[in-house]
Motif scaffolding. Structure first.
Motif, PDB file in Angstrom:
ATOM      1  N   CYS A   1      -0.879  32.145  84.299  1.00 32.13           N
ATOM      2  CA  CYS A   1      -1.252  33.306  84.654  1.00 32.13           C
ATOM      3  C   CYS A   1      -0.359  34.124  84.331  1.00 32.13           C
ATOM      4  O   CYS A   1       0.594  34.090  83.596  1.00 32.13           O
ATOM      5  CB  CYS A   1      -0.501  32.859  86.020  1.00 32.13           C
ATOM      6  SG  CYS A   1       0.604  33.833  87.002  1.00 32.13           S
ATOM      7  N   ARG A   2      -0.788  35.287  84.258  1.00 32.08           N
ATOM      8  CA  ARG A   2      -0.054  36.455  83.448  1.00 32.08           C
ATOM      9  C   ARG A   2       1.925  37.032  83.482  1.00 32.08           C
ATOM     10  O   ARG A   2       2.903  36.960  82.897  1.00 32.08           O
ATOM     11  CB  ARG A   2      -0.363  37.604  83.309  1.00 32.08           C
ATOM     12  CG  ARG A   2      -0.624  38.769  85.119  1.00 32.08           C
ATOM     13  CD  ARG A   2      -0.329  40.298  83.801  1.00 32.08           C
ATOM     14  NE  ARG A   2       0.099  40.493  85.654  1.00 32.08           N
ATOM     15  CZ  ARG A   2      -1.202  41.612  86.000  1.00 32.08           C
ATOM     16  NH1 ARG A   2      -1.598  42.077  85.307  1.00 32.08           N
ATOM     17  NH2 ARG A   2      -0.292  42.101  87.512  1.00 32.08           N
TER      18      ARG A   2
ATOM     19  N   CYS B   1       1.314  33.852  90.264  1.00 38.20           N
ATOM     20  CA  CYS B   1       2.109  35.052  91.405  1.00 38.20           C
ATOM     21  C   CYS B   1       1.034  34.810  92.220  1.00 38.20           C
ATOM     22  O   CYS B   1       0.702  35.813  93.284  1.00 38.20           O
ATOM     23  CB  CYS B   1       1.367  36.646  90.178  1.00 38.20           C
ATOM     24  SG  CYS B   1       0.347  36.890  89.635  1.00 38.20           S
ATOM     25  N   GLY B   2      -0.880  34.839  91.959  1.00 31.06           N
ATOM     26  CA  GLY B   2      -1.826  35.017  93.228  1.00 31.06           C
ATOM     27  C   GLY B   2      -2.816  35.664  93.143  1.00 31.06           C
ATOM     28  O   GLY B   2      -3.630  35.760  93.721  1.00 31.06           O
TER      29      GLY B   2
ATOM     30  N   CYS C   1      -3.216  37.875  89.840  1.00 30.10           N
ATOM     31  CA  CYS C   1      -3.794  38.460  88.345  1.00 30.10           C
ATOM     32  C   CYS C   1      -5.023  38.096  87.572  1.00 30.10           C
ATOM     33  O   CYS C   1      -5.412  37.468  88.844  1.00 30.10           O
ATOM     34  CB  CYS C   1      -2.982  37.956  87.210  1.00 30.10           C
ATOM     35  SG  CYS C   1      -1.974  36.131  87.217  1.00 30.10           S
TER      36      CYS C   1
ATOM     37  N   CYS D   1      -4.811  34.340  88.138  1.00 32.62           N
ATOM     38  CA  CYS D   1      -4.654  33.391  89.015  1.00 32.62           C
ATOM     39  C   CYS D   1      -6.311  33.552  90.258  1.00 32.62           C
ATOM     40  O   CYS D   1      -6.728  32.852  90.696  1.00 32.62           O
ATOM     41  CB  CYS D   1      -3.070  33.999  89.296  1.00 32.62           C
ATOM     42  SG  CYS D   1      -1.860  33.117  89.183  1.00 32.62           S
TER      43      CYS D   1
HETATM   44 ZN   LIG Z   1      -0.950  35.409  88.397  1.00 34.21          ZN
END
Ligand SMILES: [Zn+2]
Ligand SMILES: [Zn+2]
Length: 338
Positions: free
Chosen positions: A105-106, A91-92, A94, A97
């Protein structure tokens, strides 16, 4: 183009569908070789929590770039390059990330699970996920980089290999690749166990000490080999409940248990043994980009041919799922698309 799609639980077909478009900052890859993974089988039988039909599966693959749409003038890759793809989409934003561990990543997603993948003539992928591989590597080797990266990552999570005796529970492709990585790091004794005699034969051919868990107690063998101390390290690659219950009995005090397989349900685990022996349990999930790059360098040093049990054409690729559910000698099934 021809693509093998998951259509409903236990239904997958090779069909003619529209070619994907190459989006901005993406490349279109002509797929040559793709491996069927245990995760694809989970999707096929309708047990994957995220995958939704219709879906082109396939996240372990190699091919050739045929189109690039880049906003940068100097892209690291170019049309005609032989490549593989790091299939993780994170996702970039969380915690994971932002802290350099985007593989946990969650909201982690994968090409071939959360968007169309590589069991097709063409797949479009983000440019920054593409890794070029040397000309002397074959496409089949390229398709094995992903499962090898799982093993390389497990080894990295296990820490400095200062062990003498290792046990690998489960001799599927991942178990064998972990075994090969152990050999590569010079570990003296690796015992690989399974309940499938065909799979064990393959492990034996690769030079491992093997044990069939249907014929006795693996703990007895490990005790015999280690003067009753237990193994220095255990890699759990079976994903079965009995394996999870036994793993703490196999390891010595202050030893390590590395979780490589993904259990479908939370299995019983001997927490008392973890306390009494001060065992370190380490979870591992997929791979980091650096373990992927390391796998790319390592693949040529491994007897990868020994892992490929079947090769199918995209036209009859659905047979792969039948094969993988048979109690026969099935290791890595590769789909070739030419
Ligand atoms: Zn993430
Ligand atoms: Zn996989």
């Amino acid at each position: 183009m021809k693509a093998l799609r998951y259509l409903a639980p236990n239904v997958a077909k090779t069909e003619n569908i529209e070619e994907p478009l190459c989006g901005q900052d993406e490349a279109l890859i002509r797929v040559h070789s793709a491996g069927i993974c245990g995760t694809d089988l989970a999707i096929f039988v309708g047990k994957h929590p995220r995958a939704k039909a219709p879906l082109v599966m396939g996240h372990e693959f190699a091919g050739e770039i045929v189109e690039i749409k880049s906003s940068e003038i100097d892209s690291e890759v170019t049309v005609g390059d032989k490549v593989t793809v790091y299939p993780l989409l994170s996702c970039g934003h969380c915690w994971a990330c932002k802290n350099g561990v985007s593989h946990v990543c969650r909201d982690l997603k994968l090409i071939g699970i959360d968007r169309d993948g590589a069991f097709a003539e063409y797949v479009n992928v983000p440019l920054d996920l593409i890794l070029k591989f040397p000309e002397d590597l074959t496409y089949d080797q390229g398709a094995l980089i992903e499962p090898l990266a799982v093993a390389v990552h497990a080894m990295e999570m296990a820490g400095e290999p200062d062990w003498q005796t290792a046990v690998v529970v489960g001799s599927g492709p991942i178990g064998l690749l972990v075994g090969l990585c152990l050999k590569h790091s010079g570990i003296e004794t690796t015992i690989i166990s399974d309940i499938n005699a065909h799979r064990l034969k393959r492990a034996e051919k690769l030079g491992f000490h093997t044990f069939n868990s249907t014929e006795g107690n693996l703990v007895d063998l490990v005790n015999e080999v280690t003067h009753k101390e237990g193994a220095d390290i255990v890699f759990e690659c079976a994903g079965s409940s009995p394996a999870a219950l036994q793993m703490c009995d196999l390891v010595r005090p202050r030893g390590k248990v590395i979780m490589v397989s993904v259990h479908k349900e939370p299995p019983p685990v001997d927490l008392r043994a973890i306390s009494f022996k001060e065992i370190t349990m380490v979870g591992t999930r997929v791979y980091t980009l650096s373990s992927y790059q390391k796998a790319l360098q390592m693949i040529k040093d491994l007897p990868f041919d020994a892992l490929i049990s079947h090769k199918l054409d995209i036209g009859n690729a659905a047979e792969g799922f039948e094969l993988m559910q048979k109690p026969e000698d099935v290791c890595k099934v590769i789909i070739n698309i030419s």
